[in-house]
Scaffold this active site. Sequence first.
Site, PDB file in Angstrom:
ATOM      1  N   HIS A 100       0.878  -1.174   0.000  1.00 39.90           N
ATOM      2  CA  HIS A 100       0.000   0.000   0.000  1.00 39.90           C
ATOM      3  C   HIS A 100       0.917   1.226   0.000  1.00 39.90           C
ATOM      4  CE1 HIS A 100      -2.512  -2.927   2.264  1.00 39.90           C
ATOM      5  NE2 HIS A 100      -3.570  -2.267   1.845  1.00 39.90           N
ATOM      6  N   ASP A 103       2.140   2.077   3.387  1.00 39.43           N
ATOM      7  CA  ASP A 103       3.077   1.131   4.034  1.00 39.43           C
ATOM      8  C   ASP A 103       4.519   1.544   3.798  1.00 39.43           C
ATOM      9  OD1 ASP A 103       0.800  -0.423   4.348  1.00 39.43           O
ATOM     10  OD2 ASP A 103       1.322  -1.825   2.742  1.00 39.43           O
ATOM     11  N   GLU A 267      -9.368 -13.384  -1.202  1.00 40.74           N
ATOM     12  CA  GLU A 267      -8.621 -13.667   0.029  1.00 40.74           C
ATOM     13  C   GLU A 267      -9.322 -14.771   0.817  1.00 40.74           C
ATOM     14  OE1 GLU A 267      -6.852 -10.458   2.119  1.00 40.74           O
ATOM     15  OE2 GLU A 267      -7.368 -11.279   4.073  1.00 40.74           O
ATOM     16  N   HIS A 270     -11.332 -13.681   3.864  1.00 36.54           N
ATOM     17  CA  HIS A 270     -12.543 -12.934   3.518  1.00 36.54           C
ATOM     18  C   HIS A 270     -13.654 -13.890   3.082  1.00 36.54           C
ATOM     19  CE1 HIS A 270      -9.979  -9.110   2.491  1.00 36.54           C
ATOM     20  NE2 HIS A 270      -9.723  -9.600   3.688  1.00 36.54           N
ATOM     21  N   ASP A 295      -5.115 -13.583  -2.205  1.00 40.31           N
ATOM     22  CA  ASP A 295      -4.454 -13.204  -0.966  1.00 40.31           C
ATOM     23  C   ASP A 295      -4.471 -14.431  -0.068  1.00 40.31           C
ATOM     24  OD1 ASP A 295      -3.679 -10.683  -1.589  1.00 40.31           O
ATOM     25  OD2 ASP A 295      -4.990  -9.648  -0.162  1.00 40.31           O
ATOM     26  N   ASP A 306     -10.928 -11.109  10.752  1.00 39.75           N
ATOM     27  CA  ASP A 306      -9.967 -11.382   9.682  1.00 39.75           C
ATOM     28  C   ASP A 306      -8.592 -11.595  10.325  1.00 39.75           C
ATOM     29  OD1 ASP A 306      -8.906 -11.562   7.137  1.00 39.75           O
ATOM     30  OD2 ASP A 306      -8.959  -9.416   6.739  1.00 39.75           O
ATOM     31  N   ASP A 308      -5.942 -13.285   9.403  1.00 38.96           N
ATOM     32  CA  ASP A 308      -4.762 -13.238   8.521  1.00 38.96           C
ATOM     33  C   ASP A 308      -3.620 -14.127   8.986  1.00 38.96           C
ATOM     34  OD1 ASP A 308      -5.796 -11.351   6.638  1.00 38.96           O
ATOM     35  OD2 ASP A 308      -5.394  -9.721   8.031  1.00 38.96           O
TER      36      ASP A 308
END
Length: 436
Positions: A100, A103, A267, A270, A295, A306, A308
């Site tokens: 991003h 980031d 993802e 998700h 993802d 989420d 991750d």
Amino acid sequence: MTKRFFGDIGPVRFEGPKSDNPFAFRHYDPARLVMGKTMADHLRPAVCYWHNFAWMGSDMFGAPTFVRPWEGDDMKAARLKADVAFDMVSTLGFPFFTFHDKDVVPEGGSLGEFGRNLAEMTDVFAEKMQATKIKLLWGTANLFSHPRYMAGAATNPDPDVFAYAVAQVKNAIDATHKLGGANYVLWGGREGYETLLNTDLVREQEQLGRFLSMVVDYKHKIGFKGVLLVEPKPQEPTKHQYDFDVATVAGFLDRFELEREVKLNIEVGHAVLAHHSFEHEVALAVALGLLGSVDANRNDYQSGWDTDQFPNNAAELVPALYFILKNGGIAPGGFNFDSKVRRQSIDPGDLLIGHIGGIDACAEALVAAARLIEDGKFDKMRADRYAGWNEPKAQAMLKPAATLEGIAKRVAHEKIDPKPRSGRQELFENVVGRYL
Ligand code: XLS
Ligand code: NI
Ligand code: NI
């Protein structure tokens, strides 16, 4: 860099399933051929900036737990971060990274400063990419962290926020284009609502459609060759997100006549939040010609959040890899590890170990899915289930000339009386399990 962040670890190499070296791949052998293509070319793995370099280990209840030498809000810190990021991708031998805008550089005090910082970092990246041969799988803009975006970016009730988001996305696409990104991602983290009581969802979805259409136009104007990807997610941080799941986004793209311009970044976590499975989202995207990229991560099934986490369950990934192979692969997409280590995993090596386990799970599933396809029995079982539809009379029912009364007449005439046949779900499951 004075002292290397990862100490003397790496480079990470394939050592095979018997290896107990935590810094070796057990299944991911980048150069190994699977169905005529290397594993690296099949999976196209990417390290993301976001979880590895922009998150310091805080959670809702606790302070950051990680000690990262690149912590700081200036370009000096950003350059150090880039050094470590490229060192990490090289150490893993992954071909790609993702980021991003926010980031990789500080926003500074204005959009102008943010844009200048990003342009400066784009040059730094270009040099590093040249030197390491690491490529950009996708870039994206963070349109969800800053308070200005608390009520959405494109869907904000304030037109100035819409404009600001447009400007920010323009900069992020420019950077991605300059770096030869294979894709550009749009995840509408706050494009949704907290309560319908204050929300005009007709208006907001119109705004989102317009926004996406302008992104498409701009892509063509500048000659960006990458694929535009929308990343569905049903909720979190908003109560409801407009890009809910694959089916919803497919409908949205159709409505704004963007279905040939935009594909999907799916993802795993998700999919779980949407009460789907990952393979459901992948299979549907393949069926609609919308599969773009993945993802890779996994969700905790109890949390409703989420989480991750890095994928670690190869068996669970086999069906998704099967549909991806049936699609002819994922390129120009790839497997971006949108995954993070747990908050207690504070050692630099933990970042590598997460990716090693993640890509190993994907590689093991890839091999199993390839065997499943090469062997042919599984595809035959699937085809046999629909064999009746090969008959001319069956085919005729699907032609525009077919009518309800015509078919009804044939049922009476031929005394059609279908007998139930087993769906053999357990057999299908057992056959898939055989190849792991
Ligand atoms: C958050 C999303 C995000 C996107 C990129 O849940 O997964 O990380 O991938 O903005
Ligand atoms: Ni994601
Ligand atoms: Ni996510």
